[in-house]
Design a protein around this motif. Structure first.
Motif, PDB file in Angstrom:
ATOM      1  N   LYS A  55      -4.367   9.495  -4.963  1.00  0.00           N
ATOM      2  CA  LYS A  55      -4.521   8.104  -5.397  1.00  0.00           C
ATOM      3  C   LYS A  55      -5.487   7.361  -4.499  1.00  0.00           C
ATOM      4  N   ALA A  56      -6.167   6.411  -5.096  1.00  0.00           N
ATOM      5  CA  ALA A  56      -7.124   5.621  -4.335  1.00  0.00           C
ATOM      6  C   ALA A  56      -6.403   4.645  -3.410  1.00  0.00           C
ATOM      7  N   THR A  57      -7.057   4.318  -2.329  1.00  0.00           N
ATOM      8  CA  THR A  57      -6.558   3.302  -1.404  1.00  0.00           C
ATOM      9  C   THR A  57      -7.366   2.043  -1.613  1.00  0.00           C
ATOM     10  N   TYR A  58      -6.689   0.971  -1.982  1.00  0.00           N
ATOM     11  CA  TYR A  58      -7.381  -0.263  -2.310  1.00  0.00           C
ATOM     12  C   TYR A  58      -7.383  -1.219  -1.120  1.00  0.00           C
ATOM     13  N   GLU A  59      -8.468  -1.973  -1.018  1.00  0.00           N
ATOM     14  CA  GLU A  59      -8.559  -2.989   0.023  1.00  0.00           C
ATOM     15  C   GLU A  59      -7.702  -4.193  -0.368  1.00  0.00           C
ATOM     16  N   GLN A  60      -7.345  -4.933   0.649  1.00  0.00           N
ATOM     17  CA  GLN A  60      -6.509  -6.119   0.412  1.00  0.00           C
ATOM     18  C   GLN A  60      -7.215  -7.062  -0.550  1.00  0.00           C
ATOM     19  N   GLY A  61      -6.456  -7.533  -1.522  1.00  0.00           N
ATOM     20  CA  GLY A  61      -6.999  -8.480  -2.482  1.00  0.00           C
ATOM     21  C   GLY A  61      -7.607  -7.845  -3.722  1.00  0.00           C
TER      22      GLY A  61
END
Lengths: 116, 110
Positions: A55-61
């Motif tokens: 799974k991808a790791t998303y940045e905050q926001g």
């Protein structure tokens, strides 16, 4: 040298529709793909990092349900902007990193998305 | 505070001039440093890596001061084709994403 093919280069879509952006590494295996967004006169902002098969790791926001990232193979990663709104209009660029390449990052040519 | 800060410019210089860009970064764990060039509506392209000992590539010279967390780019004998946005980029470690500054706009005029 390493090449990342990004398509489409430009897309105009209606509000509420979804748009898929593809990035393919043509002559290497991209173990990691980074997705950036750039608004006019702004810097490239990292949206998410994806590793093949996970799974991808998303940045905050950054909303993971809105920006769906799939990195199912070592040569293809996709970003789908779901239920697009005019504020999603931006320049989206992928950047691929080859395993054991040190500082080698290859950018796609970018996708200019306009939501009307 | 932004992680990578640059003077956005624009810098308007005549052909043949020497121009210098500066950049500061806030994360002392940063390990790798670069200058990228971005033309309007195009993807960024690597101009040069930056090393602590300083490095030169033709008309371009890059310097890094780790103690001050400061990076510079010097362009000598500016050409019209140097007109672009220059992005200061840092990276914490191998495998991490590149962290871009906002960019400094350069316009070289005849």
């Amino acid at each position: 040298g390493a090449v990342v093919s990004q398509h489409p280069s430009r897309v105009i879509c209606k509000s509420g529709t979804s748009v898929k952006i593809e990035c393919r590494s043509l002559d290497f295996q991209a173990t990691t793909m980074f997705w950036y967004r750039q608004f006019p006169k702004k810097s490239l902002m990292l949206m998410a990092t994806s590793n093949e098969g996970s799974k991808a790791t998303y940045e905050q926001g950054v909303e993971k349900d809105k920006f769906l990232i799939n990195h199912a193979s070592l040569t293809l990663s996709t970003l789908t902007v779901t239920s697009a709104h005019p504020e999603d209009s931006s320049f989206y660029i992928c950047s691929a990193r080859e395993a054991d390449s040190g500082n080698g990052y290859t950018f796609g040519s970018g996708t200019r998305l306009t939501v009307v | 505070r932004k992680e990578v800060e640059q003077d956005p410019g624009p810098f308007n210089v005549p052909e043949g001039a020497t121009v210098a860009f500066n950049c500061t970064y806030s994360n002392s764990a940063s390990q790798s440093f670069f200058w990228y060039r971005q033309d309007c509506r195009k993807e960024p392209k690597l101009l040069m890596s930056v090393y602590s000992s300083g490095n030169e590539d033709g008309r371009f010279t890059a310097q890094l001061n780790r103690a001050s967390q400061y990076i510079s780019l010097l362009i000598r004998d500016s050409k019209l084709s140097d007109s672009a946005t220059y992005l200061c980029v840092v990276k914490i470690n191998s495998g991490y994403a590149l962290n871009f500054g906002k960019g400094t706009s350069l316009l070289v005029t005849p």
